[in-house]
Design a protein around this motif. Structure first.
Motif, PDB file in Angstrom:
ATOM      1  N   TYR A 142       0.537  -1.164   0.276  1.00  0.00           N
ATOM      2  CA  TYR A 142      -0.190   0.171  -0.192  1.00  0.00           C
ATOM      3  C   TYR A 142       0.820   1.387   0.047  1.00  0.00           C
ATOM      4  O   TYR A 142       2.133   1.474   0.379  1.00  0.00           O
ATOM      5  N   GLN A 172      -2.557   0.597  -3.565  1.00  0.00           N
ATOM      6  CA  GLN A 172      -3.946   0.156  -2.558  1.00  0.00           C
ATOM      7  C   GLN A 172      -3.930   1.462  -1.964  1.00  0.00           C
ATOM      8  O   GLN A 172      -2.177   1.790  -1.386  1.00  0.00           O
ATOM      9  N   LEU A 192      -8.260  -0.284  -2.478  1.00  0.00           N
ATOM     10  CA  LEU A 192      -8.294  -0.105  -4.684  1.00  0.00           C
ATOM     11  C   LEU A 192      -8.198   1.380  -4.404  1.00  0.00           C
ATOM     12  O   LEU A 192      -9.745   1.962  -4.386  1.00  0.00           O
TER      13      LEU A 192
END
Ligand code: HEC
Length: 255
Positions: A142, A172, A192
């Motif tokens: 992420y 993400q 996402l």
């Protein structure tokens, strides 16, 4: 009549045993599913197509940084039923011979300088961490502006590897929930933000293919073992049949 039989002490005992067995099975299942909080990758070592896709992905996205020093290109070609010519053309970017081990072209010093850590050899990664771990790791990157390369990972916090699959997966970011006073916020889930070329299901397959390939790399002999198992069973079946007919033959004379 039936009432009397269902209530005998014996039936009651059987019921108790059955209930215990079911409870035991359920708890084993739960314990297994929640092992380390990893989602199972459900890889299959008889899925050659998955391993072939995994190999392609590995050489396109990973081999620039990671080596597989216990594996030779020729062995991959043989085990995964790939044409050695294709392997040379598509997997061996730096030249060399088909019998060479898969060694990346990044000198460890450069790795350390660029990422703060040299990318480790992945030959035995599936053995040490497990294919489920690899699968989850690849899905858990992420965006995190506080990290040097802008990426973090929930399965491997503060990993110094960037999300090299972001074009496929998309990007993400972490959804956090407020933490107790004086503590870091807790990551609740990943969301996402920017879609990639693949949807969630396709990317699951991508991560699974790479995990399957690395599982094979960790123990190439497992492929032979799986196909050998079938022959062993066939042999045993044949042998049993033979023994049966022999017995008939012998006893015919005795009777
Ligand atoms: C740009 C270089 C780079 C690329 C490309 C790259 N990695 Fe990495 N990888 C790293 C670095 C650096 C680390 C070490 C991370 C750490 O220890 O903080 C790492 C760590 C890992 C680990 C964890 C190893 C451990 O410590 O157990 C796995 C698994 C891994 N990479 C898999 C992959 C896969 C699969 C790909 C291809 C999809 C890939 N990597 C592509 C740089 C890279």
């Amino acid at each position: 009549m039936t009432k009397a039989t269902t209530n005998t002490p014996r039936t009651a005992m059987f019921r108790k045993i059955a209930a215990l067995l079911v409870a035991g099975l359920i708890s084993v299942g739960v314990a297994h599913a929640s092992e380390g909080g990893l989602e199972p990758a459900n890889i299959r070592l008889d899925d050659v197509a998955s391993m072939q896709r995994g190999a392609r992905l590995f050489f396109n996205y990973c081999a620039g940084c990671h080596s597989l020093r216990f594996m030779r290109y020729s062995r991959i070609a043989e085990d995964l039923q790939l044409d050695p010519k294709d392997v040379e053309r598509n997997f061996m970017f730096g030249g060399g011979k088909i019998g060479d081990p898969v060694i990346g072209h990044m000198p460890p010093d450069d790795g350390t300088r660029w990422f703060g850590k040299a990318p480790p050899d992945l030959s035995l990664e599936a053995r040490s961490k497990g294919s489920d771990w690899i699968y989850n790791y690849l899905k858990s990157f992420y965006l995190d502006p506080s990290r040097p390369l802008g990426w973090n990972n929930t399965v491997f916090p503060n990993a110094s590897m960037p999300n090299v699959l972001w074009e496929l997966q998309g990007m993400q970011s972490a959804v956090t929930k407020p933490a107790a006073e004086g503590q870091d916020a807790v990551i609740e889930r990943l969301e996402l933000r920017t879609p990639g070329r693949q949807d969630a299901e396709e990317f699951d397959r991508t991560a699974r293919d790479i995990a399957t390939f690395l599982q094979y790399v960790g123990e190439p002999a497992a492929l032979q073992r799986e196909s050998m198992g079938v022959w062993v069973l066939l042999y045993l079946a044949l042998f049993t049949l033979l023994a049966y007919f022999l017995k008939h033959e012998f006893w015919k004379d005795v009777h």
